[in-house]
Write an enzyme that holds these catalytic residues in place. Sequence first.
Site, mmCIF file in Angstrom:
data_model
loop_
_atom_site.group_PDB
_atom_site.id
_atom_site.type_symbol
_atom_site.label_atom_id
_atom_site.label_comp_id
_atom_site.label_asym_id
_atom_site.label_seq_id
_atom_site.Cartn_x
_atom_site.Cartn_y
_atom_site.Cartn_z
ATOM 1 N N GLY A 119 66.269 48.976 -18.191
ATOM 2 C CA GLY A 119 66.687 47.726 -18.805
ATOM 3 C C GLY A 119 66.949 47.805 -20.285
ATOM 4 C CE LYS A 155 72.154 51.282 -20.133
ATOM 5 N NZ LYS A 155 70.744 51.275 -19.771
ATOM 6 C CG HIS A 197 68.582 49.015 -37.496
ATOM 7 N ND1 HIS A 197 69.142 48.168 -38.416
ATOM 8 C CD2 HIS A 197 69.312 48.873 -36.354
ATOM 9 C CE1 HIS A 197 70.157 47.528 -37.866
ATOM 10 N NE2 HIS A 197 70.295 47.945 -36.620
ATOM 11 C CG ASP A 225 75.809 48.929 -35.877
ATOM 12 O OD1 ASP A 225 75.416 47.787 -35.584
ATOM 13 O OD2 ASP A 225 75.534 49.940 -35.222
ATOM 14 C CG HIS A 258 73.032 44.870 -35.201
ATOM 15 N ND1 HIS A 258 73.592 45.548 -34.149
ATOM 16 C CD2 HIS A 258 72.547 43.710 -34.697
ATOM 17 C CE1 HIS A 258 73.446 44.838 -33.037
ATOM 18 N NE2 HIS A 258 72.820 43.714 -33.346
ATOM 19 C CG ASP A 263 76.676 47.503 -32.570
ATOM 20 O OD1 ASP A 263 77.475 47.829 -33.457
ATOM 21 O OD2 ASP A 263 75.441 47.446 -32.744
ATOM 22 N NE ARG A 294 73.974 45.486 -21.519
ATOM 23 C CZ ARG A 294 72.863 46.114 -21.143
ATOM 24 N NH1 ARG A 294 72.813 47.431 -21.144
ATOM 25 N NH2 ARG A 294 71.805 45.419 -20.767
#
Length: 782
Positions: free
Chosen positions: A344, A348, A458, A493, A495, A581, A587
């Site tokens: 979950g 990955k 991060h 990114d 973020h 992302d 996602r």
Amino acid sequence: MFASRKLVEKALGEVKKKFVGVVSAKLPADGMEYDLVQYRCRNLFDNTVIGGKYSRASLCVDTIRALQPHLRDETQELQAVCEAAATLEIIQSFYLIADDIMDNSETRRGKQCWFRREGVGMSAINDAFIMDSFVEDILRLALPGHVNLDRLCEAYRKSKQKTLIGQFLDTSSVNQISSFTWDRYELMVENKTSHYTVFHPLQMALIISDVLAYHGAVKKAAYQIGFLFQSQDDFLDVYGDPTITGKIGTDIQDGKCTWLAVRALQKMHSTPQKSAHLITDFKQSFGSSDPEKIEKIKKIYNELQLREEFRRTNIEMPTSLQHSKPRVSYYYDGDFGNFYYGQGHPMKPHRVRMTHSLIVNYGLYRALNVMRPARASFYEMTRYHSDDYINFLRQVKSDNISTLTDQMTRFSVGEDCPVFDGMYEFCQLSCGGSLAAAAQLNRKESDIAINWMGGLHHAKKSEASGFCYSNDIVLAILELLKVHKRVLYIDIDVHHGDGVEEAFYTTDRVMTVSFHKHGEYFPGTGDLKDVGAGHGKYYALNVPLRDGVDDFTYERIFQTVMGEVMARFQPEAVVLQCGADSLAGDRLGVFNLTTYGHGKCVEYMKSFNVPLLLVGGGGYTIRNVSRCWVYETSIALNLDVADDLPVNDYFEYFIPDYKLHIKPLTTLINFNTPEFIDQTIVSLLENLKQLPHVPSVQMHPTSISSDAVVKTFDQSLRRDHQNDDIRESRFDEDVRVENSSEFYDAREPTSRNTQSNKRQRNMNTAEVEGFKKTRIGEEDDV
């Protein structure tokens, strides 16, 4: 080339039969007109196609034989490709007939021009059209059923379009001395000469050989060679011997825009007072058929020493072609894809293996310096991270979590950064790749270095955050600072790149620029007002964006801001974090970029020709991550890749369209209004104006040792890692460059430890909800 010429000469006999046959087939075979057309076509072919140097067709055949070494002489397959290549000589004759008419030339290849032959005249125009019209028919007869036949015909049509545009530029420049600039000349040569003389034969060879990954790099080199070819032709028109060249030069009297004319004007205008009389004589004499005026132009060329200058250029330019292709290193370890965060979890590492599979199956690996990096040591990782934090990462395992609960809380490990088997080795590989890539740039052995295993932006000095445990980017920048005075870090990114910004928040030697979603969104930092502190004030630049930003908006703000940053900060090296992302449909992301828009950032930063390190980052729809990173690898290499994905180990992941590029989501609204973007740009440029100066740093020489170059591939480093008790050290194993045979089109070799990194625990719903980003799908997405 001699052997290929013989093959082309033989093939032309068959091509002649096909040419006569396809043209006359349009008429009844029992009519007089049929015999008349056959006679005209044979005569046309013998007098315009036969007798040339066949350099274009020979170049094509040589390239095919290099790409397909299994082809043997006297085989039907080789004969077929030679016939296809020989159509280039029909195309050449089509252009030459038209060119001779427009130039009113007398001779061609030592013979009377076709249009000057008795009984031909201006009907030669129609003859040229006939030759052009049946090229594709001959290609289809030569290569029936070839998988790329339509692509081959399309390449011919595009080549013809470019050549005709080039011819237009050539004729429209006649006697227009004010338009004789290098820009005009280079554009004219690119279209008129380079494309069809050099690139098209090479392109045909690539298409016939079904090698479709190198067109961009081949085109760049071909255009440079074409420039050299055309400039030589211009030179020989004035200084060549007609008995050798087979052509009487007419460029001066025709008023042509040539290398000699453009260079003469450039040199004269650079010293206008000294050259005033030469400029006047040039304008009065150029374009005249008066023999005295032609000689006056030649004297001007001689006075300006153009003959000597051209000979120097003729020697220097081929040398420069050796460096036309960027030197790109690529770092990859096959074990990286084995690591598994847990069921979950959206992160990955398998996405890196998917990217590598595409790199292999597109054939890009052939143009890369493929390296397997050494794993970063404890000492290397603690150049930034604290000893006790890295010690904890090394010690914690799935089966001893209960004994380390206090440390897990202290180091923020356990929620969005779970403990998984091989976690420390995962960090070692990620950091090792970025450190080795930075060291490669330091040694100037590459122009661009790529580590898609890295980009974990991060992680803090003593804290895991946002799926990141160790900050490979910070370590790589510290490595670059050993050699480079100023390093620029850019983050695309979705973020905020908080970990990297925090590490360099108080220094003026590193500038950090982050383009990210801001607001109620992880990590919650990266406000426009966050600009750095102390010596680093205004050296942190944050570009907060809203949901739905598209390619056009992103490109506008990225290029505006980064153009100003490059001008003011003047970095000596650039690190670009390519978090995927920010792509449409991610996602966890909220942006709406396509792979084209994302790749534009790489393309733009590459254009500054500053040492460039590309690293990975976020990206949670892994099929799109691999699409993005293979595309950006091709950009780094200057290579075109087809939109149709090649068959690869993970082909089923790319259903339903099996395409490289993704489309934006039509349902996602772009909340970044033009007014918001304008206001943001104004604020950012105001911040940049506060930069006091480009920092001047006193640099000290750095010894090349394992301490300085971080487990790169220098043989001299082995003594620092060698274990004399074993035949081959772990360091030897880690730094070995993979043999190219490991990356051929077969499936990837079985990994050495395919089961070592499986998860040990399932994550419950509460843990999933505690992830750093708010939108996690119910099922693993591909």
